[in-house]
Design an enzyme around this catalytic site. Sequence first.
Site, mmCIF file in Angstrom:
data_model
loop_
_atom_site.group_PDB
_atom_site.id
_atom_site.type_symbol
_atom_site.label_atom_id
_atom_site.label_comp_id
_atom_site.label_asym_id
_atom_site.label_seq_id
_atom_site.Cartn_x
_atom_site.Cartn_y
_atom_site.Cartn_z
ATOM 1 N N LEU A 49 5.202 13.361 -4.220
ATOM 2 C CA LEU A 49 6.460 12.897 -4.472
ATOM 3 C C LEU A 49 7.533 14.293 -4.923
ATOM 4 O O LEU A 49 8.561 14.244 -4.693
ATOM 5 C CB LEU A 49 6.758 11.832 -5.088
ATOM 6 N N GLU A 56 -2.420 5.015 -2.237
ATOM 7 C CA GLU A 56 -3.139 5.984 -1.263
ATOM 8 C C GLU A 56 -2.978 7.610 -1.929
ATOM 9 O O GLU A 56 -2.006 8.133 -1.656
ATOM 10 C CB GLU A 56 -2.609 5.968 0.259
ATOM 11 N N ARG A 81 0.777 -1.098 0.015
ATOM 12 C CA ARG A 81 -0.063 0.014 -0.078
ATOM 13 C C ARG A 81 1.042 1.125 -0.050
ATOM 14 O O ARG A 81 1.642 1.314 0.892
ATOM 15 C CB ARG A 81 -0.884 -0.066 1.079
ATOM 16 N N ASP A 133 -6.927 6.281 9.971
ATOM 17 C CA ASP A 133 -7.044 7.901 10.038
ATOM 18 C C ASP A 133 -8.418 8.348 10.533
ATOM 19 O O ASP A 133 -9.143 7.609 10.559
ATOM 20 C CB ASP A 133 -6.571 8.701 8.633
ATOM 21 N N ASP A 153 1.845 4.978 0.483
ATOM 22 C CA ASP A 153 1.394 5.848 1.294
ATOM 23 C C ASP A 153 1.675 7.405 0.633
ATOM 24 O O ASP A 153 2.691 7.578 -0.112
ATOM 25 C CB ASP A 153 2.116 5.668 2.606
HETATM 26 C C1 BGC Z 1 -1.369 7.758 6.290
HETATM 27 C C2 BGC Z 1 -1.567 8.660 7.665
HETATM 28 C C3 BGC Z 1 -0.207 9.330 7.826
HETATM 29 C C4 BGC Z 1 0.276 10.186 6.387
HETATM 30 C C5 BGC Z 1 1.621 10.656 6.636
HETATM 31 C C6 BGC Z 1 -1.335 8.934 5.247
HETATM 32 O O1 BGC Z 1 -2.080 9.212 4.246
HETATM 33 O O2 BGC Z 1 -2.722 7.123 6.344
HETATM 34 O O3 BGC Z 1 -1.848 7.804 8.652
HETATM 35 O O4 BGC Z 1 -0.049 10.221 8.830
HETATM 36 O O5 BGC Z 1 0.028 9.225 5.528
HETATM 37 O O6 BGC Z 1 2.526 9.403 6.190
#
Ligand code: BGC
Length: 550
Positions: free
Chosen positions: A208, A245, A201, A319, A203
Amino acid sequence: MLKNNPLWYKNAIFYEVHLRSFCDSNGDGKGDLPGLTTKLDYLKELGVDCIWLLPMFPSPLNDDGYDIADYDNIHPDYGTVEDFKTLVAEAHARGMRIVADLVLNHTSDQHAWFVESRKSKDNPYRDYYVWSDTDQKYTDARIIFVDTEPSNWTLDEATGEYYWHRFYASQPDLNYDNPEVADKMIDILKYWMDMGIDGFRADAVPYLFEREGTNCENLPETHAYLKRVRRVLDQDYPGTILLGEANQWPWDLRPYFGGDEADLTAPGDEFHMAFHFPVMPRIYKALKLGDTTDILDIMDRTPSIPDNCQWCVFLRNHDEVTLEMVTEEDRQLMWKLYAPEDRMRLNLGIRRRLAPLLDNDRRKIEVANAILFSLPGAPIVYYGDEIGMGDNIWLFDRNGVRTPMQWTAEPGTGFSSAEPWAPVIDDDTYGYQKINVAAQQADPESLFHTMKHFIATRKAHPILGWGRCDFLRVENKAVLAYLRRTGEGQMLIVCNLSDQPQEVTLSLPEFRGVTPQDVLTGQAHNIISDEYTLSLGAYQYYWFDLSGTT
Ligand code: BGC
């Protein structure tokens, strides 16, 4: 053993595990990898196909592990690399997969690269991060953690320059314009892939790269890099996935799948999957107002994705319920409806769990899940939501939705023999004495058994994973109705999102003469003529198979 199906994710059930809160095997009050390994049979029983593990690497835990200090090891609280390999082997032996979290955008300020980088302007690692002599660059980039961060730049006294960070100041952003950084992150990915995991997954991927005059999100350079990551997986680790994500609008998400927008049979070449963020708050809004308009609207505006790609749909995660992808007016409304107390709000969201959000009303929890498990996409269940766990809004940051898993009614909840790292939920409604896995496994009427049934029924009907989705336009706004279909068959999903009984008339001329059968209850309904009128109780839902003619 794992079945060798490269498109396994199209119809998989995902389960998100917060390792620290799942199961403690060594009595230190913190969940760990061997603890999770002992619970694999439980996840198998629920019907989980793939576990998503939150970050498990050494970290000062300022952002619960999303601030990584060392990408090559396991946080000592969670065990060892050997424990991780054992977990992967044991999951695979049960036919389940594991995806880990890949935090590409930033590291912890404790990471050796940043420790070096901040030492001097000519340090060989200086260029691993984004430094500037002014904090007036990239001013169009929004701040994400608005409650705590006044700026995306923080002044580092040692050298008098500012460093760039999209999240906490203790999470400096890596500099992807430096080819060494871009290469090193691929090496890290390979290191973990070589242990046999099934993907990542990824993040916070929109951020970037940075470019002046843009909002520094979804830039072409970012997509080019992610495509490179994908090529590595395709070449060296076939059958593994990247789940992205990117908390974005559906049309901005579409490029993350790659492929050819004009030809959906052309394979996607970026992410295999991406979370569908915007539909989630709209499900909650619809349930509160008894009005499905916004769900239909966002699904209408969701572009088609390549055949080899899949959405990942969710109701909750670790979250806050993010309200970034709603209008300002709706954000205020959602806060009013779902976060009446200040402590319930966090950044642009709501720090509450599924059951408390839905008033612990079993009917609402069920209908929300009936939607989750039948919308286009692969569903993900957040640990503890299968038993209706509660939250604790008084804990720091998002910890209130990350409390210890409630396994039993014993003190420590069967999670740990020691004092747990965060207080277990202990109130009259959601306390572990009442809400726990053991009690729900023993009770055939429990939410756990309903969730297990949703999952098993979904798996028995692959149309729900593979089929295209056509939403029906119905006059009654309280009722959500959609057809899922493949060449093999059709299903009709009908859900009443209001607290009142509803009647709905569906126009289904192509199904004239079909006897719909609710696959969740096995009950057959009246034969369809051109129009089909249904009565639904408050929050009632049906998953009809439309292949039966009698
Ligand atoms: C994660 C969060 C995190 C953030 C920074 C996100 O989108 O799901 O939990 O705080 O990325 O890494």
